[in-house]
Design a protein around this motif. Structure first.
Motif, mmCIF file in Angstrom:
data_model
loop_
_atom_site.group_PDB
_atom_site.id
_atom_site.type_symbol
_atom_site.label_atom_id
_atom_site.label_comp_id
_atom_site.label_asym_id
_atom_site.label_seq_id
_atom_site.Cartn_x
_atom_site.Cartn_y
_atom_site.Cartn_z
ATOM 1 N N PRO A 52 0.808 -1.216 0.000
ATOM 2 C CA PRO A 52 0.000 0.000 0.000
ATOM 3 C C PRO A 52 0.844 1.270 0.000
ATOM 4 O O PRO A 52 2.018 1.265 0.363
ATOM 5 C CB PRO A 52 -0.798 -0.109 1.310
ATOM 6 N N GLU A 53 0.203 2.346 -0.389
ATOM 7 C CA GLU A 53 0.845 3.659 -0.275
ATOM 8 C C GLU A 53 1.014 4.061 1.178
ATOM 9 O O GLU A 53 2.013 4.637 1.565
ATOM 10 C CB GLU A 53 -0.003 4.725 -0.987
ATOM 11 N N ARG A 54 0.005 3.787 1.971
ATOM 12 C CA ARG A 54 0.055 4.194 3.370
ATOM 13 C C ARG A 54 1.065 3.334 4.134
ATOM 14 O O ARG A 54 1.260 2.161 3.833
ATOM 15 C CB ARG A 54 -1.335 4.075 4.003
ATOM 16 N N VAL A 55 1.684 3.903 5.137
ATOM 17 C CA VAL A 55 2.578 3.141 6.007
ATOM 18 C C VAL A 55 1.719 2.290 6.928
ATOM 19 O O VAL A 55 0.804 2.787 7.589
ATOM 20 C CB VAL A 55 3.468 4.088 6.842
ATOM 21 N N MET A 56 1.978 0.998 6.972
ATOM 22 C CA MET A 56 1.204 0.086 7.807
ATOM 23 C C MET A 56 2.078 -1.100 8.171
ATOM 24 O O MET A 56 3.230 -1.184 7.770
ATOM 25 C CB MET A 56 -0.057 -0.380 7.081
ATOM 26 N N ASN A 57 1.524 -2.016 8.960
ATOM 27 C CA ASN A 57 2.312 -3.180 9.332
ATOM 28 C C ASN A 57 2.501 -4.088 8.124
ATOM 29 O O ASN A 57 1.595 -4.353 7.357
ATOM 30 C CB ASN A 57 1.616 -3.966 10.443
#
Length: 344
Positions: free
Chosen positions: A133-138
């Motif tokens: 994903p574009e978003r920072v996530m786990n």
């Protein structure tokens, strides 16, 4: 070879998908062509790659995997008999040499698709995936989200609209996600339904005896919404062959690239030892049992297998003839309960 369909499509795919991320790093172009020849001979018609491959990713080898596949597609003349999947790299991975910024803007998606088409020497991509994903996530090495990325602005509608245009142009046929969480999967589905935009058909996430986190949230979404799992790392970077139980083999992927630590913690060793004992007590190799377990899950559309040697590839593909009994599945689940998901 058994076959199924990419969910909600008429595209028939083998339950074995050939993973290619070693092409261009651990495998030469000649090696790659030999693997492709063998896999297709055994009935594999599904090939997975990515613009950032080979792994470990570095600027000097960027795109080599796609180019090796492309030269083989041209030489073999088998393009229309095969299902080819590739991926666009997302941000947050220190890969500014691919594009800067790395995001899912219209300019970047078009640039990435066109370069992959060129590298693969094809006019169309059957399945185009967002690598993360574009978003920072786990993702790697983390089990959950405790903070959200406040810098990222929601853009599911915009991204799907871009893919809608590329599908209408004939450059891609279908889309999927990779290394995604339930939130992202459901947002993509809801936006596609709300605006009559392309629907994601697959999720490419890790799934193995050492990492069954997909079962927490994503498996129900996949089954209810008919989005198929393309299970990667089913052998946990070769850990589930058992060959590392007496120490990481120096010429293996884990030995060559020690930064990939998710499968080499103490609990991975403990669980792998138990799984190996279980497999051998039932007349199987650990490799056979590990791959058969993934293949037998209802939510799995295809299992991605890769290899650095022909012997490994032969063993991996042959393992899909193995059927696990309910008793073996039950015993596997007991080990999972004892040491749950040691590789996050």
């Amino acid at each position: 070879m058994n076959y199924t369909f990419l969910p909600n499509t008429d595209i028939k795919v083998s339950k074995v998908c050939l993973g290619t991320m070693t092409f261009g790093e651990q495998n030469s172009e000649s090696d790659a062509h030999s693997q492709l020849d063998f896999a297709v001979e055994k009935g594999v018609n599904f090939i997975d790659t990515a613009e950032m491959y080979p792994i470990a990713a570095r600027e000097a080898t960027l795109g080599a995997t796609e180019r090796y596949i492309g030269s083989w597609l041209k030489k073999s003349g088998k393009r229309d008999d095969l299902v080819v999947a590739t991926k666009i790299a997302g941000p947050n991975r220190g890969m500014g040499y691919i594009r800067n910024p790395l995001d899912f803007s219209k300019r970047n998606i078009h640039e990435a698709v066109n370069l992959s088409l060129k590298n693969l020497q094809t006019d169309y991509i059957d399945l185009y995936q967002m690598h993360w994903p574009e978003r920072v996530m786990n993702m790697f090495g983390q089990r959950g989200v405790s903070k959200i990325d406040t810098q990222w602005k929601e853009n599911f509608f915009e991204v799907l609209s871009i893919y809608d245009g590329l599908i209408k142009e004939g450059k891609i046929k279908h889309i999927g996600v990779s290394n995604e969480n339930p939130y992202g999967v459901m947002k993509f589905i809801s936006e596609s339904e709300k605006h009559n935009l392309p629907r994601i058909v697959t999720i490419q996430n890790p799934f193995s005896l050492l990492n069954r986190l997909y079962e927490i949230g994503l498996s129900e979404i996949g089954l209810r919404e008919n989005v198929g799992l393309l299970a990667y790392s089913p052998l946990a970077f070769s850990f589930l062959t058992g060959k590392h139980l007496n120490g990481i083999q120096p010429t293996s992927r884990l030995g060559l690239f020690p930064q990939f630590t998710r499968y080499s913690n103490e609990n991975c060793f403990k669980a792998t030892k138990l799984y190996k004992e279980l497999a051998e007590s039932n007349g199987m190799t650990l490799t056979q049992m590990a791959l058969a377990f993934v293949n037998q899950q209802d939510f799995v559309t295809a299992t991605i297998v890769g290899a650095t040697t022909m012997e490994q590839l032969q063993e991996n593909i042959a393992a899909f003839d193995t059927i696990l009994s309910p008793k073996v599945i039950s015993d596997i689940n007991k080990i999972q309960e004892l040491i749950p998901n040691p590789a996050p």
